[in-house]
Design an enzyme around this catalytic site. Structure first.
Site, short mmCIF file in Angstrom:
data_model
loop_
_atom_site.label_atom_id
_atom_site.label_comp_id
_atom_site.label_asym_id
_atom_site.label_seq_id
_atom_site.Cartn_x
_atom_site.Cartn_y
_atom_site.Cartn_z
N SER A 139 1.56 42.69 -26.44
CA SER A 139 0.76 43.83 -25.97
C SER A 139 0.38 43.61 -24.51
CB SER A 139 -0.53 43.92 -26.81
OG SER A 139 -1.45 44.79 -26.19
N TYR A 152 -7.98 39.91 -30.79
CA TYR A 152 -6.68 40.60 -30.68
C TYR A 152 -6.02 40.21 -29.36
CZ TYR A 152 -3.28 44.40 -30.17
OH TYR A 152 -2.12 45.13 -29.98
#
Ligand SMILES: NC(=O)c1ccc[n+]([C@@H]2O[C@H](COP(=O)([O-])OP(=O)(O)OC[C@H]3O[C@@H](n4cnc5c(N)ncnc54)[C@H](OP(=O)(O)O)[C@@H]3O)[C@@H](O)[C@H]2O)c1
Length: 247
Positions: A139, A152
């Site tokens: 990401s 995350y």
């Protein structure tokens, strides 16, 4: 790497980016197997893409991972591509101590530990193939963290680091290691439900298309949309982006 004629295992392939990848790989003439935890979602994906196979599996569970490996190596021994796509995202407020951290599924187990163990399990099978790949979906937040999603972001930074080491370790094998770095994607279930379409966000279809282009041209670090600038940004530029996304 060629993008047809492969057998591709996609974790978390029933929804979002994983499903878009499953659809594209399938259309290009690849055999596709997806896995995920929810039978219902797997059934819906299979109904939309009747040619694919779906296996229920929680990749954060060691027994499930072994079961998945056994099923793949016996029923789909030609598997030469592993897409480590499954992931979750949690808001965790550390001012509350362990409350948020312990209140839900563990992002470290699902976003990082599972990718590490899945890679280790499947590398011997993949390395027997003339052409093979591990495709890790990280990401942009692995390059510039969003403080709302601290664990995350950290798992994605670690997945980037792991991808670099794995690519180096496997350089003399047939297994190529790709990292797909999506920006914000508006039409997936990562945040529970689709989010509003903004200028900086992309659709899962656009992400899958860009990922396949990158794979086909052996571009090992595939920055997509806004993430493309983030992956090559200087420290100063990343500090500025950090400020703008965490104001
Ligand atoms: N959406 C974004 O803005 C964005 C941006 C950058 C990167 N990404 C990354 O893209 C990947 C795909 O996410 P997405 O946005 O497409 O969200 P998504 O629609 O929620 O897809 C995630 C998939 O992973 C599966 N999954 C979650 N935990 C699992 C587990 N323990 N075992 C097996 N499967 C599991 C989910 O199915 P079950 O719940 O049924 O298991 C789901 O199908 C993730 O790694 C995410 O971090 C997303």
């Amino acid at each position: 790497m060629r993008t047809s004629g492969n057998t591709v295992l996609i974790t978390g392939g029933a929804t979002g980016i994983g499903f878009a990848l499953a659809e594209k790989f399938s259309k290009l003439g690849n055999e596709v197997v997806i896995c995920g935890r929810r039978e219902g979602r797997l059934g819906e994906a299979k109904a939309k893409l009747p040619g694919i196979e779906a296996i229920r599996c929680d990749i954060s569970n060691g027994g499930d991972r072994k079961m998945l490996y056994d099923r793949i190596s016996s029923s789909f021994p030609e598997t030469n591509v592993l897409v480590n796509n499954a992931g979750i995202q949690r808001r965790i407020d550390f001012t509350k101590g362990t409350e948020d951290l312990l209140g839900n599924d563990d992002e470290i187990d699902i976003n990082l530990k599972a990718q590490v163990y899945m890679s280790a399990l499947f590398i011997p099978l993949l390395a027997k193939k003339e052409s093979a790949a591990i495709i890790n979906v990280s990401s942009g937040l692995g390059f510039v963290p969003m403080a709302l999603f601290p664990v995350y972001s950290a798992t994605k930074a670690a997945l980037h680091s792991f991808s670099l080491s794995l690519r180096h370790q496997l350089r003399s094998t047939s297994v190529k290691v790709f990292e797909v770095v999506p920006p914000t994607v508006y039409d997936t279930e990562l945040k529970g439900k689709p989010i509003e379409k903004a200028d900086w966000a992309m659709s899962s279809n656009e992400v899958a298309e860009a990922a396949l282009k990158g794979i086909e041209s052996d571009s090992y670090e595939i920055g997509i949309g806004a993430s493309n600038a983030w992956i090559s940004a200087s420290k100063g530029e990343r500090d500025k982006i950090f400020g703008s996304i965490n104001h």
